[in-house]
Design a protein around this motif. Structure first.
Motif, PDB file in Angstrom:
ATOM      1  N   ALA A   1       1.304  -7.005  -3.383  1.00 46.92           N
ATOM      2  CA  ALA A   1      -0.102  -6.610  -3.255  1.00 46.92           C
ATOM      3  C   ALA A   1      -1.115  -7.662  -3.203  1.00 46.92           C
TER       4      ALA A   1
ATOM      5  N   ASP B   1       2.873  -5.982  -7.639  1.00 46.54           N
ATOM      6  CA  ASP B   1       1.820  -6.820  -7.744  1.00 46.54           C
ATOM      7  C   ASP B   1       1.766  -7.891  -6.824  1.00 46.54           C
TER       8      ASP B   1
ATOM      9  N   LYS C   1       1.842   2.541  -4.329  1.00 42.84           N
ATOM     10  CA  LYS C   1       0.799   3.650  -4.306  1.00 42.84           C
ATOM     11  C   LYS C   1       1.449   5.101  -4.374  1.00 42.84           C
TER      12      LYS C   1
ATOM     13  N   LEU D   1      -5.582   8.405   1.566  1.00 45.74           N
ATOM     14  CA  LEU D   1      -4.323   7.119   1.335  1.00 45.74           C
ATOM     15  C   LEU D   1      -3.046   7.679   1.701  1.00 45.74           C
TER      16      LEU D   1
ATOM     17  N   SER E   1       0.835  -1.061   0.116  1.00 43.79           N
ATOM     18  CA  SER E   1      -0.110   0.087  -0.108  1.00 43.79           C
ATOM     19  C   SER E   1       0.662   1.299  -0.006  1.00 43.79           C
TER      20      SER E   1
ATOM     21  N   ALA F   1      -7.406  10.554  -2.488  1.00 45.15           N
ATOM     22  CA  ALA F   1      -6.024  10.269  -2.487  1.00 45.15           C
ATOM     23  C   ALA F   1      -5.525  10.906  -1.304  1.00 45.15           C
TER      24      ALA F   1
END
Length: 308
Positions: free
Chosen positions: A195, A192, A60, A135, A56, A132
């Motif tokens: 994640a 990925d 991101k 986050l 995360s 955003a």
């Protein structure tokens, strides 16, 4: 408060309790026992969750994001730190102060739901950049959860404090931040992969929380005065103190909107697994998750209507 916002909060809570119900069902069908729950919880907290934390943050955000939007992680961390300070002041009024219950009280006071419900509410009230910003804020909140939120459970035990601070999740936060500051990056496929592993954490944790709460159902009515007191401070008193403080702190509009929503959130549902792992009272945590989430359906819209 607009009825649509209230409805979205209700639906989010229903979704959460649906996962809880799966955990309760697993216990009733003897698929999960109190003994096996400890191992599953340790796996979810110490293996899956660090992957989610790393993905995360590292997946991101960028180094430039940290440089230009530093206020949001600082805000998330600062709110948890302030809540912990409030909890320390309010702790003496807890009647049954065993070390485990004090640790749980302090953790629940410090850490509330900083991502699941807020992202739904903010997505409706302030779409676009504010989502955003939440986050970004969650980076600081995550760091606060795995540092301050764990440290307060140690009380005055320095050795336990150091042990709690060096957790797989705090290490994951540190690694992710260092990674963002480095000039080279991992292949997208590796990010990925982390994640996908991390994506398993939230549903599994919610199911395990439901199982934990259901196993302790015979103790839901124990020490009701402590339950009422802690519920009150978590969803009324600490939010009000935070909202009042925010009136005197100059913040950009987006940061203020994020802070207002975060301030009124109920207890973090994942706390029941954390207190199990770090020496708290799991039954007390289960009581508080149920009470603050359900009563939060009333307090969240009212407090937001007043603050906004």
């Amino acid at each position: 408060m607009n009825f649509d916002v209230f409805l979205k909060v209700v639906l989010a809570v229903i979704e959460t309790f649906a996962f809880f119900a799966l955990g309760g069902f697993a216990v009733e069908r003897k698929m999960v026992s109190a003994e096996s729950l400890k191992g599953f919880s340790r796996f979810a907290i110490n293996v899956l969750t660090p992957f989610m934390v790393f993905a995360s943050i590292a997946g991101k955000f960028t180094r430039s994001d940290l440089q230009t939007a530093w206020i949001y992680p600082v805000l998330g961390f600062s709110m948890i730190l302030f809540h912990a300070m409030c909890g320390r002041v309010l702790l003496p009024l807890l009647r049954h102060r065993t070390p485990e219950r004090q640790a749980t009280f302090m953790h629940m006071a410090a850490v509330n739901n900083f991502i699941y419900l807020p992202i739904i509410i903010i997505g409706y009230l302030f779409p676009g950049k504010t989502v955003a910003a939440l986050l970004f804020c969650s980076v600081g909140s995550t760091f606060g959860q795995w540092t301050v939120g764990i440290a307060v459970m140690a009380g005055n035990d320095v050795k336990k404090l150091l042990k709690n601070l060096i957790s797989p999740n705090s290490v994951a936060v540190l690694i992710a931040v260092i990674y963002l500051l480095l000039p080279w990056k991992l292949p997208a496929g590796m990010i990925d992969f982390t994640a996908r592993i991390g994506d398993l954490a939230i549903p599994l944790c919610l199911i395990l929380i439901g199982a934990s709460v259901w196993i302790s159902r015979s103790k839901w009515t124990e020490h009701l005065l402590d339950l009422f007191y802690t519920t009150f401070i978590r969803i009324v008193l600490i939010p009000l103190m935070t909202l009042l403080l925010l009136r005197f702190i100059p913040l950009p509009e987006i940061a203020r909107n994020v802070a207002l929503v975060l301030a009124v959130m109920p207890a973090s549902s994942g706390s029941v697994l954390i207190v199990r792992e770090y020496g708290g009272d799991v039954d007390f945590a289960g009581q508080l998750i149920l009470s603050t989430t359900l009563l939060g359906l009333i307090t969240m819209p009212l407090l937001l209507a007043w603050a906004l």
